[in-house]
Design an enzyme around this catalytic site. Structure first.
Site, PDB file in Angstrom:
ATOM      1  N   LYS A 118     -12.354   0.295  -2.121  1.00 15.15           N
ATOM      2  CA  LYS A 118     -11.845   0.800  -3.468  1.00 15.15           C
ATOM      3  C   LYS A 118     -12.954   0.592  -4.281  1.00 15.15           C
ATOM      4  O   LYS A 118     -12.989   1.117  -5.345  1.00 15.15           O
ATOM      5  CB  LYS A 118     -10.485  -0.076  -3.448  1.00 15.15           C
ATOM      6  CG  LYS A 118      -9.550   0.348  -2.946  1.00 15.15           C
ATOM      7  CD  LYS A 118      -7.930  -0.221  -3.472  1.00 15.15           C
ATOM      8  CE  LYS A 118      -7.089  -0.592  -2.399  1.00 15.15           C
ATOM      9  NZ  LYS A 118      -6.111   0.441  -1.950  1.00 15.15           N
ATOM     10  N   GLU A 124      -8.198  -5.340 -11.692  1.00 10.50           N
ATOM     11  CA  GLU A 124      -7.892  -4.369 -12.489  1.00 10.50           C
ATOM     12  C   GLU A 124      -6.787  -5.060 -13.549  1.00 10.50           C
ATOM     13  O   GLU A 124      -6.069  -6.054 -13.447  1.00 10.50           O
ATOM     14  CB  GLU A 124      -7.034  -3.366 -11.654  1.00 10.50           C
ATOM     15  CG  GLU A 124      -8.108  -2.240 -11.086  1.00 10.50           C
ATOM     16  CD  GLU A 124      -7.290  -1.331 -10.204  1.00 10.50           C
ATOM     17  OE1 GLU A 124      -6.065  -1.172 -10.468  1.00 10.50           O
ATOM     18  OE2 GLU A 124      -7.985  -0.403  -9.597  1.00 10.50           O
ATOM     19  N   HIS A 147       4.647  -2.684  -3.891  1.00 12.31           N
ATOM     20  CA  HIS A 147       3.631  -1.991  -4.045  1.00 12.31           C
ATOM     21  C   HIS A 147       3.700  -0.901  -2.900  1.00 12.31           C
ATOM     22  O   HIS A 147       2.654  -0.057  -2.645  1.00 12.31           O
ATOM     23  CB  HIS A 147       2.378  -2.415  -4.135  1.00 12.31           C
ATOM     24  CG  HIS A 147       2.380  -3.454  -5.350  1.00 12.31           C
ATOM     25  ND1 HIS A 147       2.383  -3.205  -6.504  1.00 12.31           N
ATOM     26  CD2 HIS A 147       1.971  -4.819  -5.125  1.00 12.31           C
ATOM     27  CE1 HIS A 147       2.323  -4.375  -7.072  1.00 12.31           C
ATOM     28  NE2 HIS A 147       1.971  -5.424  -6.451  1.00 12.31           N
ATOM     29  N   ARG A 176      -6.718  11.148   4.283  1.00  9.00           N
ATOM     30  CA  ARG A 176      -5.977  11.355   5.168  1.00  9.00           C
ATOM     31  C   ARG A 176      -4.868  12.262   4.994  1.00  9.00           C
ATOM     32  O   ARG A 176      -4.472  12.569   3.675  1.00  9.00           O
ATOM     33  CB  ARG A 176      -5.559  10.232   6.037  1.00  9.00           C
ATOM     34  CG  ARG A 176      -4.755   9.243   4.924  1.00  9.00           C
ATOM     35  CD  ARG A 176      -4.346   8.051   5.620  1.00  9.00           C
ATOM     36  NE  ARG A 176      -3.912   6.930   4.620  1.00  9.00           N
ATOM     37  CZ  ARG A 176      -2.878   7.034   3.902  1.00  9.00           C
ATOM     38  NH1 ARG A 176      -2.030   8.008   3.999  1.00  9.00           N
ATOM     39  NH2 ARG A 176      -2.709   6.018   3.033  1.00  9.00           N
TER      40      ARG A 176
HETATM   41  P1  ADP Z   1      -2.782   0.612  -1.723  1.00  7.85           P
HETATM   42  O1  ADP Z   1      -4.226   0.959  -0.806  1.00  7.85           O
HETATM   43  O2  ADP Z   1      -2.220  -0.642  -1.020  1.00  7.85           O
HETATM   44  O3  ADP Z   1      -1.875   1.951  -1.512  1.00  7.85           O
HETATM   45  P2  ADP Z   1      -3.152   1.109  -4.331  1.00  7.85           P
HETATM   46  O4  ADP Z   1      -4.420   0.798  -5.207  1.00  7.85           O
HETATM   47  O5  ADP Z   1      -2.944   2.569  -4.289  1.00  7.85           O
HETATM   48  O6  ADP Z   1      -3.202   0.116  -2.965  1.00  7.85           O
HETATM   49  O7  ADP Z   1      -1.877   0.536  -5.111  1.00  7.85           O
HETATM   50  C1  ADP Z   1      -0.740   0.630  -4.755  1.00  7.85           C
HETATM   51  C2  ADP Z   1       0.270   0.284  -5.784  1.00  7.85           C
HETATM   52  O8  ADP Z   1       0.011  -0.653  -6.687  1.00  7.85           O
HETATM   53  C3  ADP Z   1       0.178   1.719  -6.939  1.00  7.85           C
HETATM   54  O9  ADP Z   1       0.975   2.650  -6.411  1.00  7.85           O
HETATM   55  C4  ADP Z   1       0.861   1.086  -8.119  1.00  7.85           C
HETATM   56  O10 ADP Z   1       2.333   0.981  -8.053  1.00  7.85           O
HETATM   57  C5  ADP Z   1       0.464  -0.436  -8.011  1.00  7.85           C
HETATM   58  N1  ADP Z   1      -0.670  -0.974  -9.106  1.00  7.85           N
HETATM   59  C6  ADP Z   1      -2.096  -0.447  -8.420  1.00  7.85           C
HETATM   60  N2  ADP Z   1      -2.787  -0.639  -9.510  1.00  7.85           N
HETATM   61  C7  ADP Z   1      -2.236  -0.980 -10.458  1.00  7.85           C
HETATM   62  C8  ADP Z   1      -2.478  -1.457 -11.749  1.00  7.85           C
HETATM   63  N3  ADP Z   1      -3.935  -1.589 -12.190  1.00  7.85           N
HETATM   64  N4  ADP Z   1      -1.563  -1.805 -12.701  1.00  7.85           N
HETATM   65  C9  ADP Z   1      -0.426  -1.603 -12.319  1.00  7.85           C
HETATM   66  N5  ADP Z   1       0.088  -1.284 -11.069  1.00  7.85           N
HETATM   67  C10 ADP Z   1      -1.012  -1.095 -10.159  1.00  7.85           C
HETATM   68  P1  ADP Z   2      -0.693   4.271   0.216  1.00  5.92           P
HETATM   69  O1  ADP Z   2      -2.020   4.218   0.838  1.00  5.92           O
HETATM   70  O2  ADP Z   2      -0.732   4.888  -1.056  1.00  5.92           O
HETATM   71  O3  ADP Z   2       0.225   2.933   0.296  1.00  5.92           O
HETATM   72  P2  ADP Z   2       1.258   5.515   2.435  1.00  5.92           P
HETATM   73  O4  ADP Z   2       2.356   5.194   1.521  1.00  5.92           O
HETATM   74  O5  ADP Z   2       1.214   6.881   2.420  1.00  5.92           O
HETATM   75  O6  ADP Z   2      -0.111   5.392   1.297  1.00  5.92           O
HETATM   76  O7  ADP Z   2       0.734   4.575   3.516  1.00  5.92           O
HETATM   77  C1  ADP Z   2      -0.266   3.782   3.399  1.00  5.92           C
HETATM   78  C2  ADP Z   2      -0.484   3.281   4.694  1.00  5.92           C
HETATM   79  O8  ADP Z   2       0.198   2.052   4.988  1.00  5.92           O
HETATM   80  C3  ADP Z   2      -0.303   4.276   6.026  1.00  5.92           C
HETATM   81  O9  ADP Z   2      -1.348   4.331   6.738  1.00  5.92           O
HETATM   82  C4  ADP Z   2       0.784   3.469   6.712  1.00  5.92           C
HETATM   83  O10 ADP Z   2       0.601   3.704   8.102  1.00  5.92           O
HETATM   84  C5  ADP Z   2       0.762   2.057   6.328  1.00  5.92           C
HETATM   85  N1  ADP Z   2       1.964   1.625   5.925  1.00  5.92           N
HETATM   86  C6  ADP Z   2       3.091   1.868   5.404  1.00  5.92           C
HETATM   87  N2  ADP Z   2       4.040   1.147   5.444  1.00  5.92           N
HETATM   88  C7  ADP Z   2       3.772   0.205   6.224  1.00  5.92           C
HETATM   89  C8  ADP Z   2       4.413  -1.064   6.764  1.00  5.92           C
HETATM   90  N3  ADP Z   2       5.572  -1.621   6.221  1.00  5.92           N
HETATM   91  N4  ADP Z   2       3.661  -2.209   7.551  1.00  5.92           N
HETATM   92  C9  ADP Z   2       2.274  -1.629   7.890  1.00  5.92           C
HETATM   93  N5  ADP Z   2       1.709  -0.365   7.474  1.00  5.92           N
HETATM   94  C10 ADP Z   2       2.526   0.351   6.639  1.00  5.92           C
HETATM   95 MG    MG Z   3      -2.292   3.491  -2.513  1.00  4.27          MG
END
Ligand code: ADP
Ligand code: ADP
Ligand code: MG
Length: 666
Positions: free
Chosen positions: A116, A200, A235, A292
């Site tokens: 990231k 962040e 999250h 993906r």
């Molecule tokens: P992941 O790889 O676990 O999906 P993300 O960076 O996409 O991580 O963040 C997951 C979630 O965390 C976001 O969908 C949002 O709800 C929350 N989040 C991420 N960054 C921020 C931020 N800077 N401020 C508030 N909430 C955040």
């Molecule tokens: P994001 O990266 O924004 O969180 P998704 O919600 O589509 O996107 O899924 C995130 C990734 O985390 C996917 O690759 C999924 O396989 C994995 N994942 C989602 N829920 C779980 C869980 N409860 N335990 C482990 N891995 C998970």
């Molecule tokens: Mg995400």
């Protein structure tokens, strides 16, 4: 087009990919772990090969074995689904070397977005807006804390290699920064083998709006509009929808263009998702790019009418994108609800168990169910506890929401705890209906979404009683058919007992509450004595557990599913699990567990915070357990003395194991 595709995944996504392959006439090869030998995805493919023991590391992440199966089965491409190997650049390269097409972006694009921190640097350069923060190399706690001070609290610590909501900690108070950093690092190391973090500014009540992008190998890149995934717990997404409610056309275009710019900046190919976070003023910032197919891709398919897996296959096979940006449009509104085996009441703790009963709504052009589970299957501790994705579409948001509610109410799972009723409470909440979604939704409406427990209604008790009485009837009818004397009074089910009047006393347990229903037999009905009075009840029971009942003449549809002594009863939004109490068999059910000191599921002890003999206050943290890749803190449920510690750091514990004992003080 490819002739044979190996699907290096399991569960619903493997089934989903197989479906499109079948439509395109592509042969499919499944792979399975020992735990999945009879799983639905194995049956969904033309061939299925074993790849190792249940733990993912030894099977679904075993790249050598998967590539060997690809070679031996003659696969010319591998679809990694999501999770597992989907964002593994080394695997994408290994596929190239083995001469098998990896259905996904080039390894370089995966690598560019895999961190990231690095991703944010690239996006900064491409002019994509970023959340204020720090994604630099100096990882010393002192430096990070100083930067946090500059950014201003609250800040969010994120694992740079993160995903699935893991390795993230919000910090509101500078005093907590050190502990939060340790926690985030520990989780990041355990989940991703890399404890680099970034900081962040924590945006308050933002929205999560992401854009689906697609690019081909001929220089074309488009977006397929956005999805709003703001309703989250830990999250992680809970309900997703497309399009994002209340987004103006201008904003939609701006976000789409920013997402396409992001994809172009890294030479992207295939399906990807650019995730943005949007503040209360509608400003949006790049958060991360998922290289993906995303879990929630079906909502995009429902509003655009496109099959994203078909697009992936075509692009990977070298064809140009099926459509230009101008030719893409969307109509109506779609929702996806993620149905998980988990307990919302216990902070969404994943549940395991056998899906002993499963009733799903009818699928049609409005309702789609993507699942990898069928009745009788087991949700194991080894994989994600998802049961199904329920997807609905209609011509506008409120019509689609109605579809969602109806479909959720027709979804019954017996045998394991699920979030179905919780999802229904979200879908039924007036603020959700207004489109007022942000990532704090569940917290904001906590008291509505987690209502205080109420006793089961008289309707539910009446249906439970009717189910019991009618199934006894059916069993007796079965016996009578096989008997020499069908008229023998011993087969009668009208409550006839020697020396007794014709009624029957039923007991149902709701938690510790013993609820009694007295059923009086009448010629064509039962009279049921319920807490709120006597009701005249009639009904018929179908083999699938559907009950058509009439209570004082009011007709209702209900469902009842029994597994062992547990009876799950659903009537519209009400869904209860009662224990059928047989007083004769009682005495066995007295294993009242002090839940907080036993392991909620199998796992590993990460940390022990107390010593034997210590005095602890109620609520004090005693132990940290890691289970299903999440940390669970075990806390004292009373004040007292730590009497005994049964496990040390690093030890494995089985579900229900007593972790430690506390002698409560008087
Ligand atoms: P992941 O790889 O676990 O999906 P993300 O960076 O996409 O991580 O963040 C997951 C979630 O965390 C976001 O969908 C949002 O709800 C929350 N989040 C991420 N960054 C921020 C931020 N800077 N401020 C508030 N909430 C955040
Ligand atoms: P994001 O990266 O924004 O969180 P998704 O919600 O589509 O996107 O899924 C995130 C990734 O985390 C996917 O690759 C999924 O396989 C994995 N994942 C989602 N829920 C779980 C869980 N409860 N335990 C482990 N891995 C998970
Ligand atoms: Mg995400």
């Amino acid at each position: 087009m490819f002739r044979t595709v190996l699907i290096a995944n399991r569960g619903e996504i493997a089934c989903r990919i197989a479906r499109t392959c079948r439509i395109l006439g592509v042969r499919t090869v499944a792979v399975y772990s020992d735990a999945d030998a009879d799983a639905l995805h194995v049956h969904a493919c033309d061939e299925a090969w074993p790849i190792g023991p249940a733990p993912a590391r030894e099977s679904y992440l075993n790249t050598d074995r998967i590539l060997e199966v690809a070679r031996r089965s003659g696969a010319d491409a591998i679809h990694p689904g999501y999770g597992f190997l989907s964002e593994n650049a080394d695997f994408a390269e290994a596929c190239d070397r083995a001469g098998v097409r990896f259905i996904g972006p080039p390894a370089s694009a995966i690598r560019a977005m895999g961190s990231k921190s690095a991703a944010k640097s690239i996006m900064q350069e491409a002019g994509v807006p970023l959340v204020p923060g720090y994604h630099g190399d100096d990882q010393s706690p002192e430096h990070l804390q100083a930067v946090a001070e500059e950014i201003g609290y609250p800040v969010l610590i994120k694992a740079s290699a993160g995903g699935g909501g893991k390795g993230m900690r919000r910090v509101d108070d500078p005093q907590d920064f050190g502990d939060a950093l340790d926690g985030a690092r520990r989780e990041a190391r355990a989940s991703f083998g890399d404890d680099t973090v970034l900081l962040e500014k924590y945006l308050l009540q933002p929205r999560h709006v992401e854009v689906q992008v697609f690019a081909d190998g001929h220089g074309n890149a488009v977006h397929l509009f956005e999805r709003d995934c703001s309703v989250q717990r830990r999250h992680q997404k809970v309900i997703e929808e497309a399009p994002a409610p209340g987004l103006s056309e201008d904003k939609r275009r701006a976000m789409g263009e920013a997402a396409v710019a992001a994809a172009r900046a890294i030479g992207y190919q295939g399906a990807g998702t650019v995730e943005f976070i949007m503040d209360a003023h509608g400003e949006f910032f790049f958060m991360e790019m998922n290289t993906r197919l995303q879990v929630e891709h079906p909502v995009t398919e429902m509003i655009t009418g496109e099959d994203l897996v078909a697009w992936q296959l075509q692009v990977a096979a070298g064809a140009p994108l099926p459509r230009t940006q101008e030719a893409l449009s969307f109509s109506g509104h779609a929702f996806e609800a993620r149905i998980y085996a988990e307990d919302p009441e216990r902070d969404f703790l994943p549940a395991i168990g056998t899906v002993a009963g499963l009733r799903t709504p009818e699928e049609n052009r409005h309702v789609r169910i993507d699942t990898g589970i069928r009745e009788g299957d087991t949700i194991s501790m080894h994989y994600d506890p998802m049961i199904a994705k329920l997807v609905v579409w209609d011509s506008d948001r409120s019509a689609a929401l109605l579809r969602l509610r109806n479909a959720l109410q027709a979804f019954t799972v017996a045998g394991t705890t699920t979030n179905v009723r919780f999802l229904d409470r979200i879908a039924g909440h007036p603020a959700f209906a207004d489109g007022g979604v942000d990532t704090g939704f569940i917290e904001t409406y906590r008291s509505d979404l987690f209502p205080a427990p109420t006793p089961p209604s008289d309707r539910v008790l009446a249906v439970a009683a009717l189910y019991e009485l009618l199934s006894v009837d059916q069993a007796a009818a079965e016996r009578a058919r096989g008997s020499a004397d069908p008229w023998s009074p011993w087969h009668a089910t009208d409550g006839w007992q020697p020396n007794s009047d014709n009624h029957h006393v039923l007991h149902f347990l709701d938690g510790d509450n013993d609820l009694e229903v007295v059923a009086h037999y009448r010629r064509d009905c039962f009279l049921l004595d319920l807490p709120g009075g006597t009701v005249r009840a009639e009904g018929t029971l179908a083999a699938d557990g559907r009950l058509r009942v009439a209570l004082d003449g009011v007709h209702l549809d209900a469902r009842a599913l029994q597994t062992d002594d547990r009876l799950r009863v659903s009537i519209a939004a009400e869904d209860r699990e009662l224990v059928i109490h047989d007083p004769l068999a009682a005495g066995m059910a007295d294993e009242v567990r002090e839940g907080s000191l036993t392991a909620p599921m199998p796992g590993t002890v990460l940390q022990v915070m107390v010593n034997e003999g210590d005095h602890v206050e109620e609520g004090a943290a005693l132990m940290v357990l890691e289970a299903m890749k999440m940390e669970h803190t075990i806390r004292a449920f009373v004040s007292g003395k730590v009497d005994k510690i049964n496990f040390r750091e690093g030890e494995q514990v089985s579900e229900g194991a007593e972790l430690l004992a506390i002698a409560a003080e008087e």
